[in-house]
Enzyme design. Structure first.
Site: not given
Ligand code: HEM
Ligand SMILES: N/C(=N/c1cccc(CO[C@@H]2CCNC2)c1)c1cccs1
Length: 368
Positions: A66, A69, A243, A248
């Site tokens: 993520c 964070r 958000w 994405e």
């Molecule tokens: C507040 C704005 C946030 C932004 C802009 C953000 C952005 C992102 C992005 C761009 C990814 C990669 C997603 C992808 O490539 O498909 C990601 C992954 C992730 N985010 Fe964040 N995030 C945010 C908040 C959060 C929150 C609130 C949580 C959990 C409480 C979180 C937990 C995660 C996790 C667990 C992943 C990895 C998901 C996986 O392994 O499939 N994020 N985030």
């Molecule tokens: N912006 C985000 N993006 C994502 C965060 C975590 C996972 C994903 C979707 O992941 C899928 C599996 C690999 N790419 C698409 C999207 C958030 C989702 C929930 C909180 S922030």
């Protein structure tokens, strides 16, 4: 009945960490004994609300993939551990969406439903996100293999249709129903009310024809298929939202050839030379698509962030973590944005990626 027992070591390690990071909670001795006794007597233990909130925030802080964070402390946690029926999980998930959307000023929220326990599994949401567009596989014929909508959700769409969903308009942006499994019952379907779904219609700041394409995307990304693991306790339904980062939507969801595959169409409409890779038409089409996404969300007052801003914020988060004496786990392959990677500061460094707990765990799909 398949019961889930909690590991005493993981539980006590979490309690010790909670008290170490929250000195106002006092000394851990009594709570450690209570948790150990509960696990020996019942096979599990119940988190206090402060432990649950802290655990959820630290799970976000430990999510090495993520980039967002920096604001980990601001996560709002909705304790719905007493919710166990599919219908209540659906109703609370809809309330989650309404509260998180907040008129466009999106708030990071998590709803925690019942954990897996000695008496059996907690409820599970089969959708990977609360809002997902259907992918309708066109039956055999000349269009065989085509999908109308989002191909990433074609399997879930088939599951919903098999469970009795009658489909939406049959168009490319039909929102799927929630598929929720509770107890030992088969999964049930629940429509998400239109009033809970904020969408943005996509237009381009310089090209009026772009709006005619009828493209749109939903405002709130809410991941619903990961298990929140805190101190040995697994919460299989703990949907969380933030958000979007524009890439994405503009560099993956609408651009990937295995998704909406829009680059060739946009390359043509932009008058680019799509016969030669060297014209970099794909790159130019992707930039314009991402500009349209950021422009449309901002014009509609819906929160979104660009990958340059988010990369800078992530490095600020890492510095704060280092000052706090903590390792910030990061996975380079996910942290670096899918476009213009080396134009962002996160590209030009390497990261440690220890697998810390609490965290969010991926599990295998119950369908497919
Ligand atoms: C507040 C704005 C946030 C932004 C802009 C953000 C952005 C992102 C992005 C761009 C990814 C990669 C997603 C992808 O490539 O498909 C990601 C992954 C992730 N985010 Fe964040 N995030 C945010 C908040 C959060 C929150 C609130 C949580 C959990 C409480 C979180 C937990 C995660 C996790 C667990 C992943 C990895 C998901 C996986 O392994 O499939 N994020 N985030
Ligand atoms: N912006 C985000 N993006 C994502 C965060 C975590 C996972 C994903 C979707 O992941 C899928 C599996 C690999 N790419 C698409 C999207 C958030 C989702 C929930 C909180 S922030």
């Amino acid at each position: 009945k398949k019961g889930f027992r909690v590991s005493e070591d993981e539980a006590l390690e979490f309690i010790r960490t909670f008290y170490a990071e929250n000195p106002e909670a006092g000394s851990p001795g009594e709570r450690l004994r209570e948790v150990r006794d509960d696990i020996r007597r019942t096979g599990t233990y119940r988190h206090t609300v402060p432990e649950l909130e802290y655990g959820a925030r630290v799970a976000w802080r430990n999510s090495s993939r993520c980039i967002g964070r920096l604001y980990w402390r601001s996560l709002r946690v909705r304790d719905r551990r007493d919710v166990t029926t599919a219908a209540e999980v659906a109703a609370e998930s809809v309330r989650h969406l309404r509260g998180a959307t907040n008129g466009g000023r999106i708030r990071p929220v998590m709803t925690v439903f019942a954990p897996d326990g000695p008496d059996g599994p907690g409820p599970r949401i089969w959708n990977d996100q609360l809002i997902r567009y259907a992918g309708y596989r066109v039956p055999s014929g000349e269009e065989a293999g085509e999908v109308i909508g989002d191909p990433a959700n074609a399997d879930l769409t088939e599951v919903a249709l098999a469970l009795g969903w009658t489909g939406g308009t049959g168009g490319p942006f039909d929102v799927l129903p929630l598929v929720i499994e509770a107890g030992h019952e088969p999964p049930e379907l629940f429509e998400v009310p239109r009033s809970a779904i904020r969408e943005v219609r996509l237009r381009h700041p310089d090209h009026p024809w772009f709006a005619e394409l009828g493209l749109r995307w939903h405002a709130v990304p809410a991941v619903s298929d990961m298990t929140l693991e805190i101190g040995g306790v697994g919460y299989p339904a703990a949907p969380f939202n933030g958000w979007y980062m524009g890439t994405e939507i503009g560099a993956r969801n609408l651009a990937d050839s295995g998704r909406y595959d829009l680059l060739p169409i946009l390359g043509g409409l932009l008058g680019l030379d799509t016969t030669s890779e060297a014209s970099l038409w794909r790159d130019r089409a992707m930039v314009e698509l991402n500009r349209a996404v950021l422009y449309s969300f901002a014009e509609d007052g819906v929160a979104i962030t660009d990958h340059h801003t988010e990369a800078r914020r992530f490095l600020a988060h890492m510095e704060k973590e280092e000052r706090a004496g903590r390792v910030c786990p990061a996975d380079w392959t996910w942290i670096v944005p899918p476009m213009s990677g080396s134009a962002t500061p996160v590209f030009h460094r390497l990261y440690d990626n220890p697998d810390l707990r609490p965290n969010f765990l991926r599990r295998e799909r119950p369908y497919g």
